[in-house]
Enzyme design. Structure first.
Site, PDB file in Angstrom:
ATOM      1  CG  ASP A  98       1.034   2.270  -7.805  1.00 26.23           C
ATOM      2  OD1 ASP A  98       1.222   1.907  -6.631  1.00 26.23           O
ATOM      3  OD2 ASP A  98       0.803   3.132  -8.715  1.00 26.23           O
ATOM      4  CG  HIS A 221       1.190   9.187   1.088  1.00 27.64           C
ATOM      5  ND1 HIS A 221       2.157   7.870  -0.142  1.00 27.64           N
ATOM      6  CD2 HIS A 221       0.315   8.754   0.290  1.00 27.64           C
ATOM      7  CE1 HIS A 221       1.283   7.383  -1.279  1.00 27.64           C
ATOM      8  NE2 HIS A 221       0.109   7.984  -1.196  1.00 27.64           N
ATOM      9  NE  ARG A 223      10.517   5.051  -0.845  1.00 27.32           N
ATOM     10  CZ  ARG A 223       9.844   4.695   0.412  1.00 27.32           C
ATOM     11  NH1 ARG A 223       8.257   4.323   0.022  1.00 27.32           N
ATOM     12  NH2 ARG A 223      10.649   3.659   1.667  1.00 27.32           N
ATOM     13  CG  HIS A 254       1.525   8.565   5.051  1.00 25.77           C
ATOM     14  ND1 HIS A 254       2.226   7.610   5.386  1.00 25.77           N
ATOM     15  CD2 HIS A 254       0.836   7.242   4.584  1.00 25.77           C
ATOM     16  CE1 HIS A 254       2.543   6.083   4.258  1.00 25.77           C
ATOM     17  NE2 HIS A 254       1.667   6.431   3.771  1.00 25.77           N
TER      18      HIS A 254
HETATM   19  C1  UD1 Z   1       3.381   2.859   0.087  1.00 23.98           C
HETATM   20  C2  UD1 Z   1       3.647   2.751  -1.126  1.00 23.98           C
HETATM   21  C3  UD1 Z   1       3.002   4.086  -2.307  1.00 23.98           C
HETATM   22  C4  UD1 Z   1       1.514   3.785  -1.693  1.00 23.98           C
HETATM   23  C5  UD1 Z   1       1.931   4.349  -0.316  1.00 23.98           C
HETATM   24  C6  UD1 Z   1       0.220   3.997   0.359  1.00 23.98           C
HETATM   25  C7  UD1 Z   1       6.014   1.771  -1.866  1.00 23.98           C
HETATM   26  C8  UD1 Z   1       7.194   1.968  -2.165  1.00 23.98           C
HETATM   27  N1  UD1 Z   1       5.871   2.527  -1.325  1.00 23.98           N
HETATM   28  O1  UD1 Z   1       4.558   4.223   0.424  1.00 23.98           O
HETATM   29  O2  UD1 Z   1       2.932   3.267  -2.854  1.00 23.98           O
HETATM   30  O3  UD1 Z   1       1.481   4.759  -2.591  1.00 23.98           O
HETATM   31  O4  UD1 Z   1       2.586   3.247   0.695  1.00 23.98           O
HETATM   32  O5  UD1 Z   1       0.031   4.946   1.493  1.00 23.98           O
HETATM   33  O6  UD1 Z   1       5.451   0.380  -2.154  1.00 23.98           O
HETATM   34  N2  UD1 Z   1       3.871   3.377   9.079  1.00 23.98           N
HETATM   35  C9  UD1 Z   1       3.412   3.330  10.133  1.00 23.98           C
HETATM   36  N3  UD1 Z   1       2.453   2.550   9.803  1.00 23.98           N
HETATM   37  C10 UD1 Z   1       1.482   1.772   8.651  1.00 23.98           C
HETATM   38  C11 UD1 Z   1       2.204   2.198   7.772  1.00 23.98           C
HETATM   39  C12 UD1 Z   1       2.852   2.926   7.727  1.00 23.98           C
HETATM   40  O7  UD1 Z   1       4.245   3.343  10.703  1.00 23.98           O
HETATM   41  O8  UD1 Z   1       0.679   1.734   8.858  1.00 23.98           O
HETATM   42  C13 UD1 Z   1       4.991   4.710   8.433  1.00 23.98           C
HETATM   43  C14 UD1 Z   1       6.452   3.288   8.724  1.00 23.98           C
HETATM   44  O9  UD1 Z   1       7.462   4.524   9.324  1.00 23.98           O
HETATM   45  C15 UD1 Z   1       7.432   2.949   7.529  1.00 23.98           C
HETATM   46  C16 UD1 Z   1       6.899   4.530   7.209  1.00 23.98           C
HETATM   47  O10 UD1 Z   1       5.944   4.188   7.078  1.00 23.98           O
HETATM   48  O11 UD1 Z   1       7.934   2.630   7.423  1.00 23.98           O
HETATM   49  C17 UD1 Z   1       6.848   4.208   5.087  1.00 23.98           C
HETATM   50  O12 UD1 Z   1       5.882   3.362   5.176  1.00 23.98           O
HETATM   51  P1  UD1 Z   1       5.773   2.774   3.304  1.00 23.98           P
HETATM   52  O13 UD1 Z   1       5.477   1.860   3.129  1.00 23.98           O
HETATM   53  O14 UD1 Z   1       7.217   2.057   3.595  1.00 23.98           O
HETATM   54  O15 UD1 Z   1       6.278   3.755   2.446  1.00 23.98           O
HETATM   55  P2  UD1 Z   1       4.966   5.037   2.057  1.00 23.98           P
HETATM   56  O16 UD1 Z   1       4.939   6.087   1.723  1.00 23.98           O
HETATM   57  O17 UD1 Z   1       3.396   4.243   3.144  1.00 23.98           O
HETATM   58  N1  UDP Z   2      -7.793   6.843   3.451  1.00 26.03           N
HETATM   59  C1  UDP Z   2      -8.296   6.205   4.627  1.00 26.03           C
HETATM   60  N2  UDP Z   2      -7.967   6.795   5.197  1.00 26.03           N
HETATM   61  C2  UDP Z   2      -7.344   8.051   5.448  1.00 26.03           C
HETATM   62  C3  UDP Z   2      -6.398   8.781   4.208  1.00 26.03           C
HETATM   63  C4  UDP Z   2      -6.911   7.748   3.172  1.00 26.03           C
HETATM   64  O1  UDP Z   2      -8.842   4.874   4.001  1.00 26.03           O
HETATM   65  O2  UDP Z   2      -6.683   8.942   6.098  1.00 26.03           O
HETATM   66  C5  UDP Z   2      -7.890   6.110   1.204  1.00 26.03           C
HETATM   67  C6  UDP Z   2      -8.388   6.653   0.578  1.00 26.03           C
HETATM   68  O3  UDP Z   2      -9.902   7.145   0.577  1.00 26.03           O
HETATM   69  C7  UDP Z   2      -7.681   6.001  -0.847  1.00 26.03           C
HETATM   70  C8  UDP Z   2      -6.239   5.693  -0.102  1.00 26.03           C
HETATM   71  O4  UDP Z   2      -6.556   5.389   2.003  1.00 26.03           O
HETATM   72  O5  UDP Z   2      -8.686   4.407  -0.763  1.00 26.03           O
HETATM   73  C9  UDP Z   2      -5.756   6.292  -0.681  1.00 26.03           C
HETATM   74  O6  UDP Z   2      -3.791   5.782  -0.148  1.00 26.03           O
HETATM   75  P1  UDP Z   2      -3.010   6.329  -0.195  1.00 26.03           P
HETATM   76  O7  UDP Z   2      -2.832   7.360  -0.383  1.00 26.03           O
HETATM   77  O8  UDP Z   2      -1.866   6.290   1.375  1.00 26.03           O
HETATM   78  O9  UDP Z   2      -2.577   5.772  -1.368  1.00 26.03           O
HETATM   79  P2  UDP Z   2      -2.491   6.108  -2.379  1.00 26.03           P
HETATM   80  O10 UDP Z   2      -3.990   5.922  -3.097  1.00 26.03           O
HETATM   81  O11 UDP Z   2      -2.078   7.422  -3.001  1.00 26.03           O
HETATM   82  O12 UDP Z   2      -1.407   4.900  -3.635  1.00 26.03           O
END
Ligand code: UD1
Ligand code: UDP
Length: 382
Positions: A98, A221, A223, A254
């Site tokens: 999603d 994490h 939103r 995160h």
């Molecule tokens: C995204 C997904 C969410 C998912 C989550 C898993 C959307 C809208 N959101 O949310 O559904 O549950 O990932 O974690 O698709 N960043 C880094 N390095 C990384 C990753 C993230 O620096 O490797 C920082 C960056 O500043 C980036 C911000 O995190 O702009 C947000 O990342 P984003 O993918 O937009 O949102 P998530 O909250 O990670």
């Molecule tokens: N996870 C990981 N390292 C971490 C935290 C979570 O590998 O430090 C794994 C966790 O086991 C799960 C996935 O990341 O499989 C969950 O990711 P996240 O919480 O970012 O996203 P969501 O599941 O909420 O979409």
């Protein structure tokens, strides 16, 4: 002629859940031509997963920027995917879950009349603000997709209620269990366990005993929790840590700046809270298996923890994964400081309540979901 399958993913959880699908399709004797494209909506957290599962993407759109918003991800991934889809011309694309990457990849494929398979289809809260924007992303994907791989009977029933034809929906289990089992299997030998225990001690000064009566693992994490929700979560964690000096709270934070800022401000100097970087999947699975309980707003962790027999308190007001709640191993505590503290203290102090929530349950599959998906794809693409 081999059928071309293009798999698109962008974030950590999509990569974890698609890794067994990718490696399964690549290994299929029947032979798919499996191509992987990452948007890299996440960069570091995605690369951590790709390297553990030894996946080298064929296309990398490298779209992530600091503090990106939904428009940034949408615009960059839609434009980038147009080029990839036009070059590859797959017989089908597969997307997972999603995220905005998944939804936009579905939209791009639809624009080019390419069939879409949706892995982890049919999860719902029926509240479009929670989780935001994921609830809307998965609804929209269900409308766009041609093949729906539902993890459970409940998710299948949601799709059927919404008018998706029965012969386009398959219950496969969730591929996260395939990933979890694969990694957990590799951690069984005593020498591997010792390696992880020593590495947590060295890197984070963390003692991981087999009886981890005092370790609380936290992730967060979402939103919709930014701002007040996160302040409440952090204040609750601080109260728990201050009142229970015997407990260690371990929080791999995160990388989103909207998460990093409040977490570091409120928890940065609390003695028994360890703020650490996001962990590689293998380390994280090991830490889950050694924790007493897990506090999280994550989707994937709600699916993994029941298999490991770890109670989960979910810091959200809704969940699209009611199966863990029905099994009695997951509880929604919301994002109010008081409710998080009370829920945690109940499990710390009431051993009966703890025992009730720590039985292992497996509502999300048997570890064979990716095999089933490969078989189904093979038959529908003939
Ligand atoms: C995204 C997904 C969410 C998912 C989550 C898993 C959307 C809208 N959101 O949310 O559904 O549950 O990932 O974690 O698709 N960043 C880094 N390095 C990384 C990753 C993230 O620096 O490797 C920082 C960056 O500043 C980036 C911000 O995190 O702009 C947000 O990342 P984003 O993918 O937009 O949102 P998530 O909250 O990670
Ligand atoms: N996870 C990981 N390292 C971490 C935290 C979570 O590998 O430090 C794994 C966790 O086991 C799960 C996935 O990341 O499989 C969950 O990711 P996240 O919480 O970012 O996203 P969501 O599941 O909420 O979409």
């Amino acid at each position: 002629m081999k059928k071309k399958v293009l798999i698109v993913c962008g974030t950590r959880p999509e990569a974890i859940k698609m890794a067994p699908v990718i490696n399964g399709l690549k290994g299929q004797k029947s032979g798919f031509n499996t191509i992987v494209c990452v948007t890299a909506q996440h960069r570091h957290m995605l690369d951590q997963v790709l390297s553990i599962f030894r996946i080298s993407p064929d296309y990398d759109l490298n779209i992530m920027k600091e503090n990106q918003d939904l428009f940034d991800i949408t615009e960059k991934s839609l434009k980038g995917l147009k080029g990839v889809l036009e070059t590859v011309r797959p017989d089908v694309i597969l997307v997972q879950g999603d995220t905005t990457t998944a939804f936009i990849a579905g939209l791009a494929a639809f624009y080019l009349k390419i069939p879409i398979g949706h892995v982890e289809a049919g999860l719902r809260t029926y509240n479009k603000q929670s989780p935001f924007p994921e609830e809307m992303n998965r609804h929209l994907l269900s409308v766009l997709a041609d093949y729906h791989f539902a993890p459970t009977e409940w998710s299948r029933s949601n799709l059927l209620k919404e008018g998706i034809p029965e012969d386009r929906v398959w219950v496969t289990g969730n591929t996260v269990i395939d990933a979890l089992m694969q990694v957990a299997r590799g951690q069984r030998p005593a020498v591997r366990k010792r390696f992880f225990v020593e590495s947590f001690k060295r890197k984070y000064n963390l003692e991981l005993t087999t009886q981890n009566s005092k370790l609380i693992l936290v992730t967060g994490h979402r939103r919709e929790n930014f701002g007040e929700g996160f302040e409440n979560i952090c204040n609750a964690l601080r109260r728990i840590a201050e009142q229970r000096k015997d407990v260690v709270i371990v929080y791999p934070v995160h990388l989103n700046p909207n998460v990093q800022r409040p977490v570091k401000r409120i928890l940065g100097r609390v003695e028994n809270v360890r703020l650490i970087e996001p962990l590689g999947y293998e380390e994280f699975v090991f830490l889950m298996s050694r924790s007493f309980l897990i506090l999280t707003d994550s989707g994937g962790i709600q699916e993994e923890a029941p298999s490991l027999g770890k109670p989960v308190l979910v810091m959200r007001s809704t969940t699209e994964r009611p199966e863990g709640i029905r099994a009695g191993v997951v509880k929604l505590v919301g994002t109010k400081e008081r409710d998080i503290v009370d829920g945690t203290f109940e499990l710390l102090e009431d051993s009966k309540a703890y025992m009730k929530m720590s039985g292992s349950a497996n509502p999300y599959g048997d570890g064979k979901a990716s095999e089933k998906i490969a078989r189904i794809l093979f038959s529908v693409l003939q």
